[in-house]
Design a protein around this motif. Structure first.
Motif, PDB file in Angstrom:
ATOM      1  N   GLY A  88       0.827  -1.210   0.000  1.00 56.96           N
ATOM      2  CA  GLY A  88       0.000   0.000   0.000  1.00 56.96           C
ATOM      3  C   GLY A  88       0.856   1.253   0.000  1.00 56.96           C
ATOM      4  O   GLY A  88       0.578   2.222  -0.718  1.00 56.96           O
ATOM      5  N   PHE A  89       1.918   1.241   0.784  1.00 55.93           N
ATOM      6  CA  PHE A  89       2.860   2.367   0.817  1.00 55.93           C
ATOM      7  C   PHE A  89       3.451   2.581  -0.582  1.00 55.93           C
ATOM      8  O   PHE A  89       3.556   3.713  -1.065  1.00 55.93           O
ATOM      9  N   GLY A  90       3.825   1.490  -1.250  1.00 53.06           N
ATOM     10  CA  GLY A  90       4.392   1.592  -2.594  1.00 53.06           C
ATOM     11  C   GLY A  90       3.401   2.182  -3.583  1.00 53.06           C
ATOM     12  O   GLY A  90       3.747   3.034  -4.400  1.00 53.06           O
ATOM     13  N   ALA A  91       2.140   1.733  -3.489  1.00 54.09           N
ATOM     14  CA  ALA A  91       1.132   2.163  -4.463  1.00 54.09           C
ATOM     15  C   ALA A  91       0.636   3.582  -4.176  1.00 54.09           C
ATOM     16  O   ALA A  91       0.428   4.367  -5.098  1.00 54.09           O
ATOM     17  N   PHE A  92       0.436   3.910  -2.887  1.00 60.33           N
ATOM     18  CA  PHE A  92      -0.204   5.191  -2.556  1.00 60.33           C
ATOM     19  C   PHE A  92       0.781   6.309  -2.227  1.00 60.33           C
ATOM     20  O   PHE A  92       0.408   7.471  -2.228  1.00 60.33           O
ATOM     21  N   TRP A  93       2.026   5.963  -1.882  1.00 69.93           N
ATOM     22  CA  TRP A  93       2.982   7.034  -1.580  1.00 69.93           C
ATOM     23  C   TRP A  93       4.183   7.013  -2.521  1.00 69.93           C
ATOM     24  O   TRP A  93       4.443   7.995  -3.212  1.00 69.93           O
ATOM     25  N   ILE A 110      -3.712   3.185  -9.143  1.00 74.14           N
ATOM     26  CA  ILE A 110      -4.418   2.016  -9.677  1.00 74.14           C
ATOM     27  C   ILE A 110      -3.453   1.114 -10.445  1.00 74.14           C
ATOM     28  O   ILE A 110      -3.436  -0.108 -10.266  1.00 74.14           O
ATOM     29  N   ALA A 111      -2.608   1.716 -11.283  1.00 74.35           N
ATOM     30  CA  ALA A 111      -1.676   0.914 -12.088  1.00 74.35           C
ATOM     31  C   ALA A 111      -0.661   0.211 -11.187  1.00 74.35           C
ATOM     32  O   ALA A 111      -0.361  -0.981 -11.378  1.00 74.35           O
ATOM     33  N   THR A 112      -0.137   0.925 -10.179  1.00 72.40           N
ATOM     34  CA  THR A 112       0.869   0.320  -9.301  1.00 72.40           C
ATOM     35  C   THR A 112       0.245  -0.771  -8.441  1.00 72.40           C
ATOM     36  O   THR A 112       0.811  -1.865  -8.293  1.00 72.40           O
ATOM     37  N   GLY A 113      -0.939  -0.480  -7.866  1.00 67.64           N
ATOM     38  CA  GLY A 113      -1.613  -1.485  -7.040  1.00 67.64           C
ATOM     39  C   GLY A 113      -1.943  -2.727  -7.848  1.00 67.64           C
ATOM     40  O   GLY A 113      -1.701  -3.866  -7.412  1.00 67.64           O
ATOM     41  N   GLY A 114      -2.478  -2.531  -9.055  1.00 70.72           N
ATOM     42  CA  GLY A 114      -2.802  -3.666  -9.921  1.00 70.72           C
ATOM     43  C   GLY A 114      -1.548  -4.426 -10.314  1.00 70.72           C
ATOM     44  O   GLY A 114      -1.529  -5.672 -10.310  1.00 70.72           O
ATOM     45  N   ALA A 121       5.060   5.896   5.839  1.00 72.33           N
ATOM     46  CA  ALA A 121       5.596   4.567   6.157  1.00 72.33           C
ATOM     47  C   ALA A 121       5.034   4.070   7.485  1.00 72.33           C
ATOM     48  O   ALA A 121       4.607   2.915   7.603  1.00 72.33           O
ATOM     49  N   VAL A 122       5.010   4.950   8.506  1.00 72.52           N
ATOM     50  CA  VAL A 122       4.464   4.572   9.816  1.00 72.52           C
ATOM     51  C   VAL A 122       2.995   4.190   9.660  1.00 72.52           C
ATOM     52  O   VAL A 122       2.542   3.153  10.167  1.00 72.52           O
ATOM     53  N   LEU A 123       2.236   5.008   8.926  1.00 71.18           N
ATOM     54  CA  LEU A 123       0.812   4.727   8.734  1.00 71.18           C
ATOM     55  C   LEU A 123       0.601   3.338   8.134  1.00 71.18           C
ATOM     56  O   LEU A 123      -0.180   2.534   8.644  1.00 71.18           O
ATOM     57  N   TRP A 124       1.309   3.043   7.048  1.00 72.34           N
ATOM     58  CA  TRP A 124       1.052   1.794   6.317  1.00 72.34           C
ATOM     59  C   TRP A 124       1.538   0.567   7.070  1.00 72.34           C
ATOM     60  O   TRP A 124       0.898  -0.492   7.013  1.00 72.34           O
ATOM     61  N   VAL A 125       2.674   0.680   7.767  1.00 70.80           N
ATOM     62  CA  VAL A 125       3.183  -0.478   8.513  1.00 70.80           C
ATOM     63  C   VAL A 125       2.237  -0.800   9.679  1.00 70.80           C
ATOM     64  O   VAL A 125       1.856  -1.960   9.884  1.00 70.80           O
ATOM     65  N   VAL A 126       1.830   0.223  10.432  1.00 71.37           N
ATOM     66  CA  VAL A 126       0.909   0.004  11.550  1.00 71.37           C
ATOM     67  C   VAL A 126      -0.436  -0.508  11.034  1.00 71.37           C
ATOM     68  O   VAL A 126      -0.986  -1.499  11.536  1.00 71.37           O
ATOM     69  N   LEU A 127      -0.951   0.143   9.988  1.00 74.99           N
ATOM     70  CA  LEU A 127      -2.249  -0.239   9.433  1.00 74.99           C
ATOM     71  C   LEU A 127      -2.234  -1.680   8.921  1.00 74.99           C
ATOM     72  O   LEU A 127      -3.152  -2.462   9.197  1.00 74.99           O
ATOM     73  N   GLY A 128      -1.188  -2.038   8.181  1.00 73.15           N
ATOM     74  CA  GLY A 128      -1.090  -3.393   7.629  1.00 73.15           C
ATOM     75  C   GLY A 128      -0.970  -4.435   8.728  1.00 73.15           C
ATOM     76  O   GLY A 128      -1.688  -5.449   8.726  1.00 73.15           O
ATOM     77  N   GLY A 129      -0.088  -4.189   9.696  1.00 69.17           N
ATOM     78  CA  GLY A 129       0.122  -5.152  10.772  1.00 69.17           C
ATOM     79  C   GLY A 129      -1.126  -5.337  11.620  1.00 69.17           C
ATOM     80  O   GLY A 129      -1.551  -6.473  11.879  1.00 69.17           O
ATOM     81  N   VAL A 130      -1.727  -4.234  12.038  1.00 67.74           N
ATOM     82  CA  VAL A 130      -2.895  -4.322  12.925  1.00 67.74           C
ATOM     83  C   VAL A 130      -4.096  -4.907  12.172  1.00 67.74           C
ATOM     84  O   VAL A 130      -4.813  -5.766  12.704  1.00 67.74           O
TER      85      VAL A 130
END
Lengths: 61, 239
Positions: free
Chosen positions: B122-127, B158-162, B218-227
């Protein structure tokens, strides 16, 4: 052993369709929220969410 | 199923939104406020720095920034912080819903560790991918037309996430190749940029802001993904 493998085709289809439905609802709801907070051109939404839009690097003003 | 997808996203978004507000208020908002002091101090027409392009059509002046001076905005201080907290939590829940939608399609247990990997995607696609073309901006910098930037941003996400999903979950070599191609295409097209660069914001401040935004995202996505990965599995036992 055999009794623990009861997955019929109907079960699998029901599971798949409930997973697809849940994914569709979550995607629509998530996209709606992100568009409102991060993208809407309304001045009030922009000003309220201003610092968050910059933090997450959404294109802003 | 639906309850599990929604609850995991909402609870994880609440946690990640609160955590990222701590990072934002200490590392990011001070840079935004600093940049706004340059924006407010020097009306663009008066020009503290006399650039031949100052009057160019893309000139990003203070009046344009606030859109409409009469529009409501939260007062600086506790009110502004409270609205940022709210916006952070809502953004995190929005991202979280996209993650748990992915978990539902995936159909296997996720857990905290794999959840962090989903978060990094998600971090890769959105940030990360959008930032390669449109680096995180401080207020007051010159930028291309907002709608053009939003369209490129959305297309890139969208392209990166896909592309990441195709690389991760499809077996065939052709599909993986297509996924990699999808990740590259937005950068071949190129992000919209203004005709002239500039503004009153010091470049050093803009550089610091890029790294501060990277930290926050990075903090947002790591915490969000893990939790969310952890909760998604835990809720399977009850919901």
């Amino acid at each position: 052993m055999q009794q623990t493998m009861p997955t019929t085709r109907a079960d699998t289809t029901a599971d798949l369709s409930s997973r697809l439905a849940a994914a569709a609802v979550a995607t629509l709801l998530g996209a709606f929220m992100l568009i409102g907070v991060g993208f809407a051109h309304s001045d009030i939404l922009h000003n309220a969410a201003h610092d968050s839009r910059h933090t997450f690097a959404f294109p802003c003003h | 199923m639906i309850r599990r997808v929604l609850f995991a996203a909402i609870l994880a978004g609440l946690v990640a939104g609160i955590v990222v507000t701590g990072v934002q208020q200490t590392r990011i908002t001070p840079l935004i406020l600093h940049a706004e002091s340059y924006e407010a101090a020097t009306p663009p027409a008066a020009g503290g720095h006399s650039h031949a392009h100052e009057a160019a059509p893309h000139s990003h002046d203070a009046a344009h920034h606030s859109h409409d001076a009469d529009a409501w905005a939260p007062a600086d201080g506790i009110e502004r912080t409270a609205f940022s907290l709210l916006a952070n939590v809502l953004t995190a829940i929005g991202f979280g819903l996209l993650l748990t939608a992915g978990f539902a399609l995936y159909g296997k247990p996720v857990g905290a560790t794999k959840g962090v990997l989903w978060g990094l995607a998600g971090f890769g696609a959105f940030w990360l991918a959008p930032a390669l073309g449109l680096p995180p901006e401080l207020p007051g910098l010159q930028a291309a037309e907002l709608s053009d930037r939003q369209a490129w941003y959305a297309g890139t996400v969208i392209a990166t996430g896909g592309g990441i999903a195709m690389l991760a979950f499809l077996r065939s070599r052709a599909a993986k190749g297509l996924g990699a191609l999808l990740i590259f295409i937005p950068h071949v097209i190129g992000a919209p940029h203004p005709e002239t660069l500039g503004g009153n914001t010091p470049p050093e401040l803009a550089a610091m802001f890029v790294m501060a935004s990277l930290l926050g995202a990075a903090v947002l996505w790591v915490v969000l993904g893990g939790v969310s990965g952890y909760l998604y599995d835990r809720l399977a036992k009850t919901a």
